[in-house]
Design a protein around this motif. Structure first.
Motif, PDB file in Angstrom:
ATOM      1  N   VAL A 153     -32.709  -6.778  21.702  1.00 50.66           N
ATOM      2  CA  VAL A 153     -33.623  -5.822  22.328  1.00 50.66           C
ATOM      3  C   VAL A 153     -35.038  -6.358  22.189  1.00 50.66           C
ATOM      4  O   VAL A 153     -35.446  -6.799  21.109  1.00 50.66           O
ATOM      5  CB  VAL A 153     -33.519  -4.435  21.665  1.00 50.66           C
ATOM      6  CG1 VAL A 153     -34.582  -3.490  22.213  1.00 50.66           C
ATOM      7  CG2 VAL A 153     -32.129  -3.851  21.888  1.00 50.66           C
ATOM      8  N   ALA A 154     -35.798  -6.326  23.290  1.00 47.85           N
ATOM      9  CA  ALA A 154     -37.199  -6.753  23.272  1.00 47.85           C
ATOM     10  C   ALA A 154     -38.073  -5.592  23.739  1.00 47.85           C
ATOM     11  O   ALA A 154     -37.717  -4.874  24.673  1.00 47.85           O
ATOM     12  CB  ALA A 154     -37.398  -7.960  24.173  1.00 47.85           C
ATOM     13  N   LYS A 155     -39.206  -5.413  23.071  1.00 42.35           N
ATOM     14  CA  LYS A 155     -40.119  -4.319  23.413  1.00 42.35           C
ATOM     15  C   LYS A 155     -41.509  -4.653  22.879  1.00 42.35           C
ATOM     16  O   LYS A 155     -41.649  -5.517  21.998  1.00 42.35           O
ATOM     17  CB  LYS A 155     -39.623  -3.009  22.810  1.00 42.35           C
ATOM     18  CG  LYS A 155     -39.329  -3.064  21.309  1.00 42.35           C
ATOM     19  CD  LYS A 155     -38.554  -1.833  20.848  1.00 42.35           C
ATOM     20  CE  LYS A 155     -38.070  -1.993  19.415  1.00 42.35           C
ATOM     21  NZ  LYS A 155     -37.242  -0.849  18.968  1.00 42.35           N
ATOM     22  N   PRO A 156     -42.539  -3.990  23.400  1.00 47.08           N
ATOM     23  CA  PRO A 156     -43.883  -4.235  22.869  1.00 47.08           C
ATOM     24  C   PRO A 156     -43.955  -3.909  21.382  1.00 47.08           C
ATOM     25  O   PRO A 156     -43.403  -2.900  20.941  1.00 47.08           O
ATOM     26  CB  PRO A 156     -44.767  -3.286  23.692  1.00 47.08           C
ATOM     27  CG  PRO A 156     -44.020  -3.079  24.961  1.00 47.08           C
ATOM     28  CD  PRO A 156     -42.564  -3.074  24.563  1.00 47.08           C
ATOM     29  N   ASP A 157     -44.625  -4.771  20.629  1.00 42.29           N
ATOM     30  CA  ASP A 157     -44.752  -4.537  19.193  1.00 42.29           C
ATOM     31  C   ASP A 157     -45.540  -3.261  18.929  1.00 42.29           C
ATOM     32  O   ASP A 157     -45.273  -2.543  17.964  1.00 42.29           O
ATOM     33  CB  ASP A 157     -45.455  -5.735  18.534  1.00 42.29           C
ATOM     34  CG  ASP A 157     -45.376  -5.705  17.021  1.00 42.29           C
ATOM     35  OD1 ASP A 157     -44.390  -5.153  16.491  1.00 42.29           O
ATOM     36  OD2 ASP A 157     -46.289  -6.248  16.371  1.00 42.29           O
ATOM     37  N   ASN A 158     -46.472  -2.970  19.803  1.00 39.21           N
ATOM     38  CA  ASN A 158     -47.242  -1.731  19.719  1.00 39.21           C
ATOM     39  C   ASN A 158     -46.983  -0.953  21.002  1.00 39.21           C
ATOM     40  O   ASN A 158     -47.678  -1.114  22.000  1.00 39.21           O
ATOM     41  CB  ASN A 158     -48.738  -2.031  19.565  1.00 39.21           C
ATOM     42  CG  ASN A 158     -49.579  -0.760  19.471  1.00 39.21           C
ATOM     43  OD1 ASN A 158     -49.050   0.341  19.340  1.00 39.21           O
ATOM     44  ND2 ASN A 158     -50.889  -0.908  19.552  1.00 39.21           N
ATOM     45  N   GLY A 159     -45.954  -0.133  20.986  1.00 41.97           N
ATOM     46  CA  GLY A 159     -45.562   0.585  22.193  1.00 41.97           C
ATOM     47  C   GLY A 159     -45.278   2.041  21.909  1.00 41.97           C
ATOM     48  O   GLY A 159     -45.131   2.449  20.747  1.00 41.97           O
ATOM     49  N   VAL A 160     -45.199   2.832  22.973  1.00 41.68           N
ATOM     50  CA  VAL A 160     -44.932   4.265  22.858  1.00 41.68           C
ATOM     51  C   VAL A 160     -43.555   4.552  23.430  1.00 41.68           C
ATOM     52  O   VAL A 160     -43.260   4.208  24.572  1.00 41.68           O
ATOM     53  CB  VAL A 160     -45.992   5.090  23.614  1.00 41.68           C
ATOM     54  CG1 VAL A 160     -45.666   6.576  23.530  1.00 41.68           C
ATOM     55  CG2 VAL A 160     -47.382   4.818  23.049  1.00 41.68           C
ATOM     56  N   GLY A 161     -42.700   5.181  22.627  1.00 44.36           N
ATOM     57  CA  GLY A 161     -41.370   5.554  23.106  1.00 44.36           C
ATOM     58  C   GLY A 161     -40.543   4.337  23.494  1.00 44.36           C
ATOM     59  O   GLY A 161     -40.621   3.284  22.874  1.00 44.36           O
ATOM     60  N   ALA A 162     -39.748   4.504  24.560  1.00 49.59           N
ATOM     61  CA  ALA A 162     -38.852   3.431  24.999  1.00 49.59           C
ATOM     62  C   ALA A 162     -39.394   2.701  26.221  1.00 49.59           C
ATOM     63  O   ALA A 162     -38.669   1.978  26.885  1.00 49.59           O
ATOM     64  CB  ALA A 162     -37.479   4.020  25.321  1.00 49.59           C
ATOM     65  N   SER A 163     -40.684   2.882  26.513  1.00 48.36           N
ATOM     66  CA  SER A 163     -41.254   2.246  27.689  1.00 48.36           C
ATOM     67  C   SER A 163     -41.251   0.723  27.541  1.00 48.36           C
ATOM     68  O   SER A 163     -41.518   0.188  26.460  1.00 48.36           O
ATOM     69  CB  SER A 163     -42.678   2.744  27.921  1.00 48.36           C
ATOM     70  OG  SER A 163     -43.501   2.475  26.808  1.00 48.36           O
ATOM     71  N   ASP A 164     -40.925   0.032  28.615  1.00 46.29           N
ATOM     72  CA  ASP A 164     -40.901  -1.428  28.670  1.00 46.29           C
ATOM     73  C   ASP A 164     -39.986  -2.035  27.595  1.00 46.29           C
ATOM     74  O   ASP A 164     -40.321  -3.026  26.959  1.00 46.29           O
ATOM     75  CB  ASP A 164     -42.326  -1.988  28.548  1.00 46.29           C
ATOM     76  CG  ASP A 164     -42.415  -3.444  28.995  1.00 46.29           C
ATOM     77  OD1 ASP A 164     -41.578  -3.871  29.817  1.00 46.29           O
ATOM     78  OD2 ASP A 164     -43.312  -4.159  28.505  1.00 46.29           O
ATOM     79  N   THR A 165     -38.828  -1.398  27.401  1.00 47.81           N
ATOM     80  CA  THR A 165     -37.841  -1.902  26.450  1.00 47.81           C
ATOM     81  C   THR A 165     -36.702  -2.569  27.204  1.00 47.81           C
ATOM     82  O   THR A 165     -36.195  -2.024  28.179  1.00 47.81           O
ATOM     83  CB  THR A 165     -37.298  -0.749  25.578  1.00 47.81           C
ATOM     84  OG1 THR A 165     -38.387  -0.178  24.840  1.00 47.81           O
ATOM     85  CG2 THR A 165     -36.254  -1.246  24.598  1.00 47.81           C
ATOM     86  N   TRP A 166     -36.320  -3.758  26.753  1.00 50.99           N
ATOM     87  CA  TRP A 166     -35.321  -4.569  27.436  1.00 50.99           C
ATOM     88  C   TRP A 166     -34.103  -4.788  26.542  1.00 50.99           C
ATOM     89  O   TRP A 166     -34.244  -5.185  25.385  1.00 50.99           O
ATOM     90  CB  TRP A 166     -35.895  -5.940  27.778  1.00 50.99           C
ATOM     91  CG  TRP A 166     -37.077  -5.934  28.689  1.00 50.99           C
ATOM     92  CD1 TRP A 166     -38.341  -5.483  28.405  1.00 50.99           C
ATOM     93  CD2 TRP A 166     -37.117  -6.416  30.033  1.00 50.99           C
ATOM     94  NE1 TRP A 166     -39.163  -5.654  29.482  1.00 50.99           N
ATOM     95  CE2 TRP A 166     -38.442  -6.225  30.508  1.00 50.99           C
ATOM     96  CE3 TRP A 166     -36.166  -6.996  30.877  1.00 50.99           C
ATOM     97  CZ2 TRP A 166     -38.823  -6.593  31.789  1.00 50.99           C
ATOM     98  CZ3 TRP A 166     -36.561  -7.364  32.155  1.00 50.99           C
ATOM     99  CH2 TRP A 166     -37.867  -7.159  32.611  1.00 50.99           C
TER     100      TRP A 166
END
Length: 402
Positions: A153-166
């Motif tokens: 799983v890849a996602k922004p290190d500083n992100g909100v919720g599940a947005s832009d999660t791969w």
């Protein structure tokens, strides 16, 4: 009288209740938002002593000037809060700039906002964490995947919720992610954990002790709900499992949480997983230094016959609360997605479950990505009733070709 600034008191729409309870406790409640005053709900207007409208809450300079004006007019600000993940860092900068002693400051942000930084505090609390890699290039990602295997799983290190999660399951998807990731954003890649999400939701006092505790369970992945435009379900537990309570309290101590409403997420393994543990074990996911989103505070109230808005406001005003907790039950959320051919119509749902229903309404577009379009919130005494509710109202007719 304490001066309390509440950022964005009009959204989510249920957050006016935090302001109401603050005002009921004798606080001078000062709101800052971008909605015209005349458009505010009457309940919110009655809950504020003053409201300062900015052109946009995204405009940091405008919000800074709003806080400066309210400070000049009312004196020292004792508390500033939004209870919103989106504004968490900005809240911290404002507290730092105006020397507001309550709450997190700029220096606290790395450990509570960056997923990579959270891990060391979970480890310090004795809670296992998924292996991870900070994304740079294809070779580095491939070396990590060679170690942990697909999927990752890849996602922004500083992100909100599940947005832009791969969720990445093969080489083609890896290249697709690397080609489409947002430039300038640091991503974290983690081994995939086979689990459901269990949370620890609590109001913590100034000494770091819980004033109220509960939790919720999300059987479906939020990432899959968003990416696949699926229905959304989660529920407040009737009784908080002891292992979740223990992990939550350990994390509170490790992260140094004081005077906050928190939502800590854990994985509960659905199978034995090498390096993580056995089926049923608790593994760290991430911390959220605010209430669980949407209408969850209301759901907690329904599940435990209490008022967490009041308990939180009591924490701010008195650092203690005498609000009772009554009968315990499961409180279910179901978010149905538009465009699906559900067997039960809305009328059918209300006819069958009306006596259990606490809320039934359309969700705003800003929440629909993760939560569906039409929501139902209902209370049940047993797990069997809860599961039957989900099965019945989410059942769809099979689509026939031709």
């Amino acid at each position: 009288m304490k001066n309390v600034i509440f950022i964005s008191p009009n959204f989510p729409t249920n957050y006016w209740q935090f302001c109401r309870e603050l005002k009921n406790n004798g606080m001078n409640v000062l709101g800052i938002g971008d909605q015209p005053y005349e458009e505010l709900a009457p309940e919110l207007k009655d809950s504020l002593n003053e409201y300062y409208k900015v052109g946009s809450l995204e405009n940091e300079d405008e919000v800074y000037r709003a806080v400066a004006f309210l400070t000049f007019k009312h004196g020292r600000i004792d508390w500033l809060e939004s209870n919103n993940e989106y504004w968490l860092e900005r809240d911290a900068r404002l507290r730092t700039d105006f020397n507001i002693r309550s709450g997190f400051h700029v220096e606290d942000m790395p450990r509570v906002k960056y997923k990579s930084k959270m891990k060391e505090y979970y480890i310090k609390a004795g809670i296992p964490v998924a292996r991870y890699h900070m994304v740079e290039d294809l070779d580095g990602c491939q070396a990590f995947i060679d170690e942990v295997g697909y999927p990752v799983v890849a996602k922004p290190d500083n992100g909100v919720g599940a947005s832009d999660t791969w969720k990445i399951e093969d080489g083609k998807q890896l290249e697709d992610f690397l080609g489409k990731r947002i430039p300038g954003v640091q991503y974290i890649m983690e081994e995939f954990i086979y689990a459901e999400v269990n949370s620890y939701d609590a109001i913590i006092d100034a000494e770091g002790e819980p004033m109220f505790e509960t939790g919720n369970v999300t059987p479906m992945s939020i990432m899959d709900i968003v990416n696949n435009e699926d229905n959304s379900i989660y529920y407040i537990v009737k009784n908080l499992p002891e292992d979740t309570r223990k992990a939550g309290r350990a994390a509170v101590k490790s992260f140094g949480v004081k005077s906050r409403f928190v939502h800590f997420e854990f994985f509960r393994l659905t199978r034995n997983q090498k390096g993580m543990g056995k089926k049923g074990d608790i593994v760290a996911l991430e911390v959220n230094m605010r209430p669980c989103g949407g209408f969850t505070p209301d759901m907690i109230n329904f599940a435990h016959s209490t008022n967490v808005y009041k308990i939180w406001a009591d924490m701010v005003a008195f650092n203690k609360s005498t609000v009772p907790v009554g009968k315990h039950a499961y409180c279910a959320f179901a978010g149905r997605r538009d465009g699906k051919d559900f067997v039960m119509t809305d009328w059918d749902v209300m006819e069958r479950y009306g006596s259990c229903m606490k809320m039934a309404e359309r969700l705003p577009d800003v929440l629909s990505g993760a939560m569906g379009n039409q929501m139902y919130v209902a209370v049940f005494d047993t797990k069997k009733e809860l599961e039957g509710f989900y099965k019945n109202i989410l059942e769809c007719r099979e689509r026939r070709e031709g």
